[in-house]
Design a protein around this motif. Structure first.
Motif, PDB file in Angstrom:
ATOM      1  N   GLN A  26       1.973  -6.893 -12.828  1.00 32.34           N
ATOM      2  CA  GLN A  26       3.387  -6.912 -12.534  1.00 32.34           C
ATOM      3  C   GLN A  26       3.588  -6.936 -11.022  1.00 32.34           C
ATOM      4  N   ILE A  27       4.840  -7.216 -10.612  1.00 35.39           N
ATOM      5  CA  ILE A  27       5.144  -7.296  -9.176  1.00 35.39           C
ATOM      6  C   ILE A  27       4.743  -6.021  -8.448  1.00 35.39           C
ATOM      7  N   ALA A  28       5.034  -4.842  -9.039  1.00 32.04           N
ATOM      8  CA  ALA A  28       4.732  -3.565  -8.388  1.00 32.04           C
ATOM      9  C   ALA A  28       3.236  -3.311  -8.264  1.00 32.04           C
ATOM     10  N   GLN A  29       2.428  -4.031  -9.046  1.00 32.59           N
ATOM     11  CA  GLN A  29       0.988  -3.816  -9.016  1.00 32.59           C
ATOM     12  C   GLN A  29       0.265  -4.820  -8.135  1.00 32.59           C
ATOM     13  N   MET A  30       0.999  -5.777  -7.564  1.00 28.74           N
ATOM     14  CA  MET A  30       0.369  -6.815  -6.746  1.00 28.74           C
ATOM     15  C   MET A  30      -0.064  -6.276  -5.394  1.00 28.74           C
ATOM     16  N   GLN A  31      -1.154  -6.831  -4.891  1.00 33.45           N
ATOM     17  CA  GLN A  31      -1.558  -6.561  -3.529  1.00 33.45           C
ATOM     18  C   GLN A  31      -0.615  -7.322  -2.598  1.00 33.45           C
ATOM     19  N   PRO A  32      -0.498  -6.899  -1.329  1.00 33.84           N
ATOM     20  CA  PRO A  32       0.439  -7.559  -0.406  1.00 33.84           C
ATOM     21  C   PRO A  32       0.249  -9.071  -0.316  1.00 33.84           C
ATOM     22  N   PHE A  33      -0.996  -9.548  -0.220  1.00 38.06           N
ATOM     23  CA  PHE A  33      -1.213 -10.986  -0.075  1.00 38.06           C
ATOM     24  C   PHE A  33      -0.822 -11.731  -1.355  1.00 38.06           C
ATOM     25  N   GLU A  34      -0.966 -11.091  -2.508  1.00 38.12           N
ATOM     26  CA  GLU A  34      -0.556 -11.713  -3.768  1.00 38.12           C
ATOM     27  C   GLU A  34       0.965 -11.830  -3.847  1.00 38.12           C
ATOM     28  N   LEU A  35       1.651 -10.808  -3.372  1.00 38.12           N
ATOM     29  CA  LEU A  35       3.120 -10.828  -3.380  1.00 38.12           C
ATOM     30  C   LEU A  35       3.644 -11.921  -2.452  1.00 38.12           C
ATOM     31  N   VAL A  36       3.014 -12.077  -1.291  1.00 40.13           N
ATOM     32  CA  VAL A  36       3.416 -13.127  -0.344  1.00 40.13           C
ATOM     33  C   VAL A  36       3.259 -14.502  -0.977  1.00 40.13           C
ATOM     34  N   ILE A  37       2.127 -14.727  -1.642  1.00 37.33           N
ATOM     35  CA  ILE A  37       1.885 -16.020  -2.285  1.00 37.33           C
ATOM     36  C   ILE A  37       2.895 -16.274  -3.397  1.00 37.33           C
ATOM     37  N   ALA A  38       3.212 -15.237  -4.182  1.00 36.91           N
ATOM     38  CA  ALA A  38       4.185 -15.385  -5.272  1.00 36.91           C
ATOM     39  C   ALA A  38       5.560 -15.777  -4.733  1.00 36.91           C
ATOM     40  N   ILE A  39       5.967 -15.154  -3.618  1.00 42.01           N
ATOM     41  CA  ILE A  39       7.270 -15.475  -3.017  1.00 42.01           C
ATOM     42  C   ILE A  39       7.275 -16.909  -2.486  1.00 42.01           C
ATOM     43  N   MET A  40       6.167 -17.300  -1.842  1.00 37.93           N
ATOM     44  CA  MET A  40       6.086 -18.662  -1.291  1.00 37.93           C
ATOM     45  C   MET A  40       6.105 -19.707  -2.402  1.00 37.93           C
ATOM     46  N   ILE A  41       5.426 -19.422  -3.518  1.00 41.01           N
ATOM     47  CA  ILE A  41       5.411 -20.365  -4.642  1.00 41.01           C
ATOM     48  C   ILE A  41       6.821 -20.554  -5.192  1.00 41.01           C
ATOM     49  N   ALA A  42       7.559 -19.452  -5.334  1.00 40.47           N
ATOM     50  CA  ALA A  42       8.931 -19.537  -5.836  1.00 40.47           C
ATOM     51  C   ALA A  42       9.797 -20.381  -4.902  1.00 40.47           C
ATOM     52  N   GLY A  89      -6.336  -3.444   2.349  1.00 37.69           N
ATOM     53  CA  GLY A  89      -6.286  -2.093   2.881  1.00 37.69           C
ATOM     54  C   GLY A  89      -7.131  -1.156   2.028  1.00 37.69           C
ATOM     55  N   LYS A  90      -6.983   0.132   2.249  1.00 38.64           N
ATOM     56  CA  LYS A  90      -7.720   1.107   1.455  1.00 38.64           C
ATOM     57  C   LYS A  90      -6.812   2.289   1.127  1.00 38.64           C
ATOM     58  N   PRO A  91      -7.122   2.987   0.051  1.00 33.59           N
ATOM     59  CA  PRO A  91      -6.264   4.112  -0.357  1.00 33.59           C
ATOM     60  C   PRO A  91      -6.187   5.185   0.730  1.00 33.59           C
ATOM     61  N   SER A  92      -5.065   5.889   0.763  1.00 35.04           N
ATOM     62  CA  SER A  92      -4.861   6.976   1.729  1.00 35.04           C
ATOM     63  C   SER A  92      -4.587   8.270   0.975  1.00 35.04           C
ATOM     64  N   ILE A  93      -5.258   9.340   1.387  1.00 34.44           N
ATOM     65  CA  ILE A  93      -5.063  10.644   0.752  1.00 34.44           C
ATOM     66  C   ILE A  93      -3.892  11.352   1.423  1.00 34.44           C
ATOM     67  N   LEU A  94      -2.855  11.642   0.631  1.00 34.13           N
ATOM     68  CA  LEU A  94      -1.661  12.310   1.154  1.00 34.13           C
ATOM     69  C   LEU A  94      -1.702  13.815   0.920  1.00 34.13           C
ATOM     70  N   GLU A 136      -2.269   4.359  -3.270  1.00 29.54           N
ATOM     71  CA  GLU A 136      -3.128   3.221  -3.554  1.00 29.54           C
ATOM     72  C   GLU A 136      -2.699   2.013  -2.729  1.00 29.54           C
ATOM     73  N   THR A 137      -3.544   0.985  -2.721  1.00 29.97           N
ATOM     74  CA  THR A 137      -3.284  -0.191  -1.887  1.00 29.97           C
ATOM     75  C   THR A 137      -2.086  -0.996  -2.357  1.00 29.97           C
ATOM     76  N   ASN A 138      -1.671  -0.820  -3.613  1.00 32.60           N
ATOM     77  CA  ASN A 138      -0.494  -1.545  -4.114  1.00 32.60           C
ATOM     78  C   ASN A 138       0.800  -0.750  -3.940  1.00 32.60           C
ATOM     79  N   GLY A 139       0.716   0.406  -3.260  1.00 34.73           N
ATOM     80  CA  GLY A 139       1.900   1.208  -2.991  1.00 34.73           C
ATOM     81  C   GLY A 139       2.174   2.304  -3.999  1.00 34.73           C
ATOM     82  N   GLU A 140       1.422   2.329  -5.103  1.00 33.84           N
ATOM     83  CA  GLU A 140       1.591   3.373  -6.106  1.00 33.84           C
ATOM     84  C   GLU A 140       0.874   4.651  -5.658  1.00 33.84           C
ATOM     85  N   ILE A 141       1.401   5.798  -6.082  1.00 31.88           N
ATOM     86  CA  ILE A 141       0.759   7.072  -5.783  1.00 31.88           C
ATOM     87  C   ILE A 141       0.087   7.616  -7.036  1.00 31.88           C
TER      88      ILE A 141
END
Length: 225
Positions: A26-42, A89-94, A136-141
């Protein structure tokens, strides 16, 4: 009109196939580069769809090119840890062993309200119940609760529990939230006494403090920057 209809069908079918080939996330699970490509394709699909003066091939070729780039980058990132860190990127411990990692929160520009909202969304309203929180790298905690706070089904144990109140935030980055303090039925003298019990002599030196849903007070001291 029929030309626009046919072009729209062709581009719609192409985009659906391309997105399926990119993966099922899903969109929320995409990595940043995947989201950029999806937007450009649209965007590339929309141009020849709405403008019949643009040749259809001018939308098809860039879309297929982006698909190829995405597949190649994904393959390389699977094979190389270094490339994966650069791209994704890599996960960050909060939260580490129950303690807020203040340096990471500052670096990632995450405020306490956002973090608490994420914890509540994961069914952990009390910060004290969390052992680790990882961005996580996709923005989820991701949340790893303390051992004694793992979820159980109370009904299966045939025990009665009383309803809990929402936790109340009292201090954020050295600032007392007086409206919350009043709501909790406490005063500043009580707050100062509780802070001193946890070796925090000054309110300004407290990074975060809250009253848990079971009425217990928790506080963490600011780190020296």
């Amino acid at each position: 009109m029929m030309t626009v209809f046919i072009r729209s069908l062709i581009l719609y079918g192409l985009v659906v196939v391309v997105m399926r080939m990119m993966g099922k996330r899903q969109i929320a699970q995409m990595q940043p580069f995947e989201l950029v490509i999806a937007i450009m394709i649209a965007d590339l699909a929309a141009t020849p769809m709405e403008n019949t003066g643009v040749p259809l091939i001018n939308g098809v070729i860039p879309i297929l090119t982006l698909l190829s780039v995405q597949v190649i980058v994904s393959f390389i990132s699977i094979k190389s840890e270094a490339v994966r860190e650069v791209i994704c990127g890599k996960p960050s411990i909060l939260i580490n062993k129950g303690q807020l990692v203040q340096s990471e929160l500052r670096r990632l520009r995450i405020n306490m309200n956002d973090l608490l909202e994420q914890l509540r969304g994961k069914d952990y309203p009390n910060l004290s119940d969390v052992d680790y929180a990882i961005l996580e790298t996709n923005g989820e905690i991701s949340i790893i609760p303390k051992v004694n706070k793992r979820n159980i089904i109370v009904e299966d144990m045939n025990i009665k529990v009383k309803d809990e109140e929402l936790p109340i935030t009292l201090i954020v980055d050295g600032n007392v939230l007086y409206s919350n303090l009043e709501k909790s039925g406490r005063d500043t003298q009580w707050l100062e006494r509780e802070l001193k019990k946890q070796s925090i002599q000054d309110v300004k030196k407290a990074f975060f403090a809250f009253l848990s849903s079971d009425g217990k007070f928790y506080a963490q001291k600011k780190e020296l920057s």
